[in-house]
Scaffold this motif. Sequence first.
Motif, PDB file in Angstrom:
ATOM      1  N   PRO A  95       8.714   7.350   3.041  1.00 27.76           N
ATOM      2  CA  PRO A  95       8.490   7.534   1.593  1.00 27.76           C
ATOM      3  C   PRO A  95       9.678   8.145   0.865  1.00 27.76           C
ATOM      4  O   PRO A  95       9.790   7.992  -0.347  1.00 27.76           O
ATOM      5  N   GLU A 136       0.852  -1.189   0.000  1.00 27.44           N
ATOM      6  CA  GLU A 136       0.000   0.000   0.000  1.00 27.44           C
ATOM      7  C   GLU A 136       0.884   1.234   0.000  1.00 27.44           C
ATOM      8  O   GLU A 136       1.995   1.209   0.545  1.00 27.44           O
ATOM      9  N   LYS A 137       0.395   2.297  -0.608  1.00 32.77           N
ATOM     10  CA  LYS A 137       1.058   3.593  -0.517  1.00 32.77           C
ATOM     11  C   LYS A 137       0.113   4.551   0.186  1.00 32.77           C
ATOM     12  O   LYS A 137      -1.001   4.789  -0.276  1.00 32.77           O
ATOM     13  N   ARG A 138       0.552   5.043   1.342  1.00 30.75           N
ATOM     14  CA  ARG A 138      -0.254   5.967   2.132  1.00 30.75           C
ATOM     15  C   ARG A 138       0.357   7.364   2.041  1.00 30.75           C
ATOM     16  O   ARG A 138       1.399   7.567   1.432  1.00 30.75           O
ATOM     17  N   ASP A 139      -0.296   8.332   2.676  1.00 30.95           N
ATOM     18  CA  ASP A 139       0.166   9.717   2.571  1.00 30.95           C
ATOM     19  C   ASP A 139       1.593   9.883   3.062  1.00 30.95           C
ATOM     20  O   ASP A 139       2.374  10.651   2.484  1.00 30.95           O
ATOM     21  N   ASP A 140       1.942   9.168   4.114  1.00 28.38           N
ATOM     22  CA  ASP A 140       3.240   9.399   4.739  1.00 28.38           C
ATOM     23  C   ASP A 140       4.112   8.153   4.805  1.00 28.38           C
ATOM     24  O   ASP A 140       5.097   8.114   5.539  1.00 28.38           O
ATOM     25  N   GLU A 141       3.779   7.122   4.020  1.00 30.76           N
ATOM     26  CA  GLU A 141       4.588   5.907   4.083  1.00 30.76           C
ATOM     27  C   GLU A 141       4.185   4.912   2.998  1.00 30.76           C
ATOM     28  O   GLU A 141       3.078   4.976   2.447  1.00 30.76           O
ATOM     29  N   TYR A 142       5.120   4.028   2.689  1.00 31.94           N
ATOM     30  CA  TYR A 142       4.799   2.779   1.995  1.00 31.94           C
ATOM     31  C   TYR A 142       4.632   1.706   3.071  1.00 31.94           C
ATOM     32  O   TYR A 142       5.334   1.727   4.092  1.00 31.94           O
ATOM     33  N   VAL A 143       3.736   0.770   2.828  1.00 33.79           N
ATOM     34  CA  VAL A 143       3.650  -0.403   3.691  1.00 33.79           C
ATOM     35  C   VAL A 143       3.793  -1.641   2.802  1.00 33.79           C
ATOM     36  O   VAL A 143       3.039  -1.812   1.840  1.00 33.79           O
ATOM     37  N   HIS A 163       6.842  -0.783   7.496  1.00 38.79           N
ATOM     38  CA  HIS A 163       6.416   0.587   7.218  1.00 38.79           C
ATOM     39  C   HIS A 163       7.664   1.379   6.839  1.00 38.79           C
ATOM     40  O   HIS A 163       8.606   1.483   7.632  1.00 38.79           O
ATOM     41  N   LYS A 193      -1.681  -2.641  -8.216  1.00 39.26           N
ATOM     42  CA  LYS A 193      -0.769  -3.119  -7.176  1.00 39.26           C
ATOM     43  C   LYS A 193       0.597  -3.494  -7.764  1.00 39.26           C
ATOM     44  O   LYS A 193       1.642  -3.232  -7.161  1.00 39.26           O
TER      45      LYS A 193
END
Length: 437
Positions: A172, A98-105, A169, A222
Motif C-alpha cells: 500500500p 480491491e483495497k484491503r487493510d494491508d494491500e491493494y489487489v 498484490h 470501484k
Amino acid sequence: MTTEDEQAQAGTIEGQGPVEIDEEMARHLENKREELFEKFEIRDEFPAEVMREAEERTEDVQQEIRDEVDERRDLREMTTWTTDPIDAQDFDDAISVEKRDDEYVLWVHIADVSHYVDPDTAMWEEAVERGNTVYLPDYTIHMLPPILAETVCSLVPNEDRLAHTVEMHLDPETLSYEEIDIYKSVIESDARLTYSEAEEILDDPASADDLLEDTDVDLAEKTELVWELADRMHEQRKEDGSLVLNPARDRAHTIIEECMLKANKAVTHELMWDRGVEAMYRVHPQPSPQEWDEALQEIQDLDGVSIPGEAWDDPRKAVNATLEDAPGRQLNKIQRAVMFVMPRAKYMSDPFGGHHALNFEIYGHFTSPIRRLSDLINHWIVHTNDVPEDLQALCKHASDQQKDAEQCEREYKQFLEEVGLDAHAVNNRGIEVIESE
C-alpha cells in the motif's frame, strides 16, 4: 434533449458525425491503401482455411466455457469491467480492484486468445505472418480474424468469457509487487465503460446509476478506487524516471494505461526472475548522451520553454518537468525533439538492456494478444512454459512488421492530408461515402 445537452453533444466526436467524402475520393483512398499494402507486403484478406477455422472455434461458445470452468479459477462473482475509447474495436482487457487493510489487489483479465489460437492452428500461422494489427484511419487490417474479437475474445458485459488473469498484490505504500499470480480464469464483465463515461462517473458518482441501469454493482466506488491507485502508479513512474510525453491525458486513459503497464511488467517479472525463461521482451535502447544533450538544447531554445536546472542530469525527468509547464503551443515540438533521438524499441528473446523510455529494468507485452504477436506468444509461454524454437527469428519478424505498420500508417495519414482530409478527424470520426446524385 435540452439545447444545452445538444450543444454539449455537438462538441463531441459522436456529435460531429463521420467525415463525408464522395465516391471518387473513396476510390482514391482505396487505391492508395492497395498501393501501400503491396509496398509493405501487408495481407488484407484472410485465407479461406483461416476463416473456416475461426468460425468453427467460435461455435457453441457457452458450452465450451462450461466445460472449462472446472479447470480454471471462477471469477464470475468478482466486480469486473472494461474501459475503452468509444470507437474501440477490441474489448480484450478488463480490470477488477480491491483495497484491503494491508494491500491493494489489482486483477487484469485478458481475453484468452491462446485458448482458441495455438501453434497447431492455421490462425496461429497467419498471426505469425502478419505480426500485428495495422490501424489506418478508418481502416483496420487485423492480425486475427475479426470474428474472434467480436465473439469469444470480446469481454462484453453479462457473458461468461475465458480469460488469462494477472493478479497483483501491491504494497500500500510503495505499490511494489508483494505477490504475482497468473492463471487461466472464467470471468463475467459487469459493464462496458467508454472513456467519457468513466470520466463522468469520476466527476459525479451518482451518474453511474443512470449510465449502468442493468447492473447492481457499485462501479462508482470501484472506478474511484482504481483511479486512486492508477494516479499513484503514474506519479510513481514519473518520480522513478519514466518518460511521460503526454502530460494531459484524461483520467480514464491513465487508469487503463497504468493497469496494463503494471500487468505487463508483472508478467515479465514472473518470466525472467521467477522462471528464467526466454520470451518476447520489449527492449528500448537509450539515446547517446550527445543525442540527449542535443534534444534538450533544442527544447530549451523554444520560445516560452525552460528546463528546470535541477532536472538536466536525468533527461527523462527533464522532459517530464518541462512538459508540465510548457505552453501548449510547444508541446508537439518538445515531443518531436524527444522522438527524433529515440532509438526504435525492438522485441528480443532476453530483456537485458531494459526499456529506456519507461525506465523499466525488464518489460514485455502481454495485454493485447488479439492484435500483437508478441503478446500471443507470451501468453503461450506463460501457460505452457514452452518457448518456441525459433523465438529469436519471431522477435525480429515482429519488430520488422511493427516498423512497416507504423510507416504504412504515416504514409497513409500524409496522403489524407495531401488530398484535403484531416487525418485526425478521419481517425476519430470515420468516413461516410456520399453517393453522387
